[in-house]
Design a protein around this motif. Structure first.
Motif, short mmCIF file in Angstrom:
data_model
loop_
_atom_site.label_atom_id
_atom_site.label_comp_id
_atom_site.label_asym_id
_atom_site.label_seq_id
_atom_site.Cartn_x
_atom_site.Cartn_y
_atom_site.Cartn_z
N TRP A 356 -7.94 -1.95 -11.61
CA TRP A 356 -7.43 -2.37 -10.31
C TRP A 356 -8.27 -1.73 -9.21
N LYS A 357 -8.54 -2.51 -8.17
CA LYS A 357 -9.21 -1.94 -7.01
C LYS A 357 -8.22 -1.10 -6.21
N GLU A 358 -8.75 -0.15 -5.46
CA GLU A 358 -7.88 0.77 -4.74
C GLU A 358 -6.91 0.05 -3.81
N ASN A 359 -7.42 -0.91 -3.03
CA ASN A 359 -6.52 -1.60 -2.10
C ASN A 359 -5.51 -2.48 -2.83
N GLN A 360 -5.82 -2.91 -4.06
CA GLN A 360 -4.85 -3.65 -4.85
C GLN A 360 -3.69 -2.75 -5.26
N VAL A 361 -4.01 -1.55 -5.72
CA VAL A 361 -2.97 -0.59 -6.10
C VAL A 361 -2.07 -0.31 -4.91
N VAL A 362 -2.69 -0.04 -3.76
CA VAL A 362 -1.93 0.33 -2.56
C VAL A 362 -0.99 -0.79 -2.14
N VAL A 363 -1.52 -1.99 -2.00
CA VAL A 363 -0.70 -3.11 -1.51
C VAL A 363 0.40 -3.45 -2.51
N ARG A 364 0.11 -3.40 -3.78
CA ARG A 364 1.13 -3.72 -4.79
C ARG A 364 2.24 -2.67 -4.78
N PHE A 365 1.88 -1.41 -4.58
CA PHE A 365 2.91 -0.37 -4.47
C PHE A 365 3.72 -0.55 -3.19
N TRP A 366 3.07 -1.02 -2.13
CA TRP A 366 3.81 -1.34 -0.89
C TRP A 366 4.84 -2.44 -1.15
N ILE A 367 4.42 -3.47 -1.86
CA ILE A 367 5.33 -4.59 -2.14
C ILE A 367 6.53 -4.11 -2.94
N ILE A 368 6.27 -3.28 -3.94
CA ILE A 368 7.38 -2.72 -4.72
C ILE A 368 8.32 -1.93 -3.83
N THR A 369 7.77 -1.15 -2.90
CA THR A 369 8.61 -0.35 -2.00
C THR A 369 9.45 -1.25 -1.10
N ILE A 370 8.88 -2.35 -0.62
CA ILE A 370 9.65 -3.29 0.21
C ILE A 370 10.87 -3.79 -0.56
N LEU A 371 10.67 -4.17 -1.81
CA LEU A 371 11.78 -4.66 -2.63
C LEU A 371 12.84 -3.56 -2.83
N LEU A 372 12.39 -2.34 -3.10
CA LEU A 372 13.32 -1.25 -3.33
C LEU A 372 14.09 -0.88 -2.06
N VAL A 373 13.42 -0.94 -0.93
CA VAL A 373 14.09 -0.66 0.34
C VAL A 373 15.16 -1.72 0.62
N LEU A 374 14.85 -2.97 0.31
CA LEU A 374 15.84 -4.04 0.49
C LEU A 374 17.05 -3.82 -0.42
N VAL A 375 16.79 -3.35 -1.65
CA VAL A 375 17.91 -3.03 -2.55
C VAL A 375 18.74 -1.91 -1.95
N GLY A 376 18.07 -0.89 -1.42
CA GLY A 376 18.79 0.21 -0.79
C GLY A 376 19.63 -0.24 0.39
N LEU A 377 19.07 -1.10 1.23
CA LEU A 377 19.81 -1.60 2.39
C LEU A 377 20.98 -2.47 1.97
N SER A 378 20.86 -3.13 0.84
CA SER A 378 21.95 -3.99 0.38
C SER A 378 23.20 -3.18 0.04
N THR A 379 23.05 -1.88 -0.20
CA THR A 379 24.23 -1.05 -0.52
C THR A 379 25.13 -0.85 0.70
N LEU A 380 24.64 -1.20 1.87
CA LEU A 380 25.49 -1.14 3.06
C LEU A 380 26.70 -2.06 2.91
N LYS A 381 26.49 -3.21 2.31
CA LYS A 381 27.55 -4.20 2.22
C LYS A 381 28.02 -4.47 0.80
N LEU A 382 27.08 -4.40 -0.15
CA LEU A 382 27.44 -4.69 -1.54
C LEU A 382 28.06 -3.45 -2.16
N ARG A 383 29.34 -3.27 -1.89
CA ARG A 383 30.04 -2.09 -2.40
C ARG A 383 31.44 -2.52 -2.84
#
Length: 383
Positions: A356-383
């Protein structure tokens, strides 16, 4: 500072009352931190280059990193200066939680600065010894844990000075309120009483663990700072909810008076982080160094504890968690079997060595973080 000024001016001009709103000050804090980063960033980078404070690159790592040798490091100081200046400008300086965060930023930033300085200037590859680093991290984390236990459990009309007097000179009732219980996301009625020992131990591991996790992740251009920005922004939402009696009651969270002000600091972290990313994006003009990574990780941990979202931080910071676990697994495997699980740890180097190229690793890890942050924010209401 500016809040005090606008409150004073509002006595004559009612329009200035608008600056009392946390949401508006958060927007201005984000913009202010971003602008401060843009203004002082080039000068700081040039100074670091003149002082030859450059990054040393591991020769056993990806060969593409060898060209980075000598790139100015310790640029995390730019982030911390931006955050602190913005906080002093836009936050309510009478708020108990604001000073806890400032203490963490300065304390962990100092540890990182000493470590970086010894490595780069004194050419000591070990920097601050591991024992020394963990000792000071632990000492600061325990102090903050005790302070937060008081801040969360005592009435909001008790000022910062009185809290400090109680912390250092005794006279403390350590019967913690229900607000210090460990909240389990996705479940409305499940929480676990921690007690003073449990709360301090949990807070210690959250602050020290997050601090070192961000530090381990900071190995590629932009890899650590963008997840930090996203997680800080999400924690700002939680801080606003927990600090607002109406929203907290509606979403069935504990109301913790004063935590809403942390939203402004989260905005400052996001703005300062984006400003730093301008210079840290591939190919980086400057690296964060321990001074930034240790302080930012500890700050995220402190805010998560204050708003009682330790498990949600664990979810949203999944990239940080995996990076840390990859190092632990690699070390244990090599000591026990003499074999390595990954081609290189932390895991971002493993993917680089797989092609993997360096910028590929970085951007893909960013995308994963976006998904995880959305999961975290969903706990505000999904309880």
């Amino acid at each position: 500072m500016l809040l005090w000024l606008t409150e004073h001016m509002a006595q004559d001009i009612r329009a200035f009352n608008v600056f009392g709103y946390i949401t508006l000050r958060t927007v201005f804090a984000t913009i202010t931190a971003l602008m401060i980063s843009f203004m002082i960033g080039p000068k700081m980078i040039n100074w670091l280059a003149r002082m030859k404070i450059g990054q040393a690159v591991r020769h056993d790592g990806p060969q593409t990193h060898l060209i980075k040798s000598g790139t100015p490091t310790m640029g995390g100081a730019l982030i911390l200066v931006s955050i602190m200046m913005t906080t002093l400008l836009w936050c309510n300086l009478n708020n108990r939680f604001v000073w806890a965060v400032l203490f963490v930023i300065m304390g962990f930033g100092a540890i990182g600065w000493i470590d970086d300085y010894r490595k780069v200037v004194y050419r000591n590859p070990k920097g601050l010894s591991a024992k020394g680093k963990y000792f000071w991290q632990s000492a600061l984390a325990v102090i903050v844990a005790l302070y937060l236990a008081l801040a969360i459990s005592t009435p909001s009309d008790i000022g910062v000075k009185e809290l400090l007097n109680r912390l250092f000179y005794g006279g403390i009732d350590w019967t913690l309120s229900a607000n210090t219980d460990l909240i389990v996301p996705f479940f409305k009625m499940i929480s676990y009483p921690l007690g003073i020992v449990g709360f301090v131990v949990l807070t210690y591991f959250v602050i020290v663990g997050t601090s070192n996790a961000v530090n381990l992740t900071d190995g590629l251009d932009g890899l650590a700072i963008m997840p930090t920005v996203m997680i800080a922004a999400a924690l700002g939402v939680f801080a606003y909810v927990m600090g607002n009696a109406v929203f907290a009651r509606y979403l069935q969270f504990p109301f913790i008076a004063g935590t809403g002000e942390l939203t402004v600091i989260c905005g400052a972290i996001a703005g300062a982080g984006l400003g730093f990313l301008w210079f840290n994006a591939y190919p980086a003009d400057v690296f964060m160094g321990d001074v930034g990574a240790l302080a930012l990780g500890a700050t995220l941990g402190t805010i998560a504890v204050a708003v009682r979202q330790e498990i949600v931080l664990f979810i949203m910071g999944g990239v940080f968690v995996v990076e840390t676990l990859s190092v632990i697994v690699q070390v244990i495997s090599f000591k026990l079997t003499g074999k390595r699980i990954f081609r290189m740890a932390p895991i971002h180097h493993h993917f680089e060595l797989k092609g993997w190229k360096e910028n590929q690793v970085v951007v893909r890890f960013w995308i994963i973080t976006i998904l995880l942050v959305l999961v975290g924010l969903s706990t505000l209401k999904l309880r």
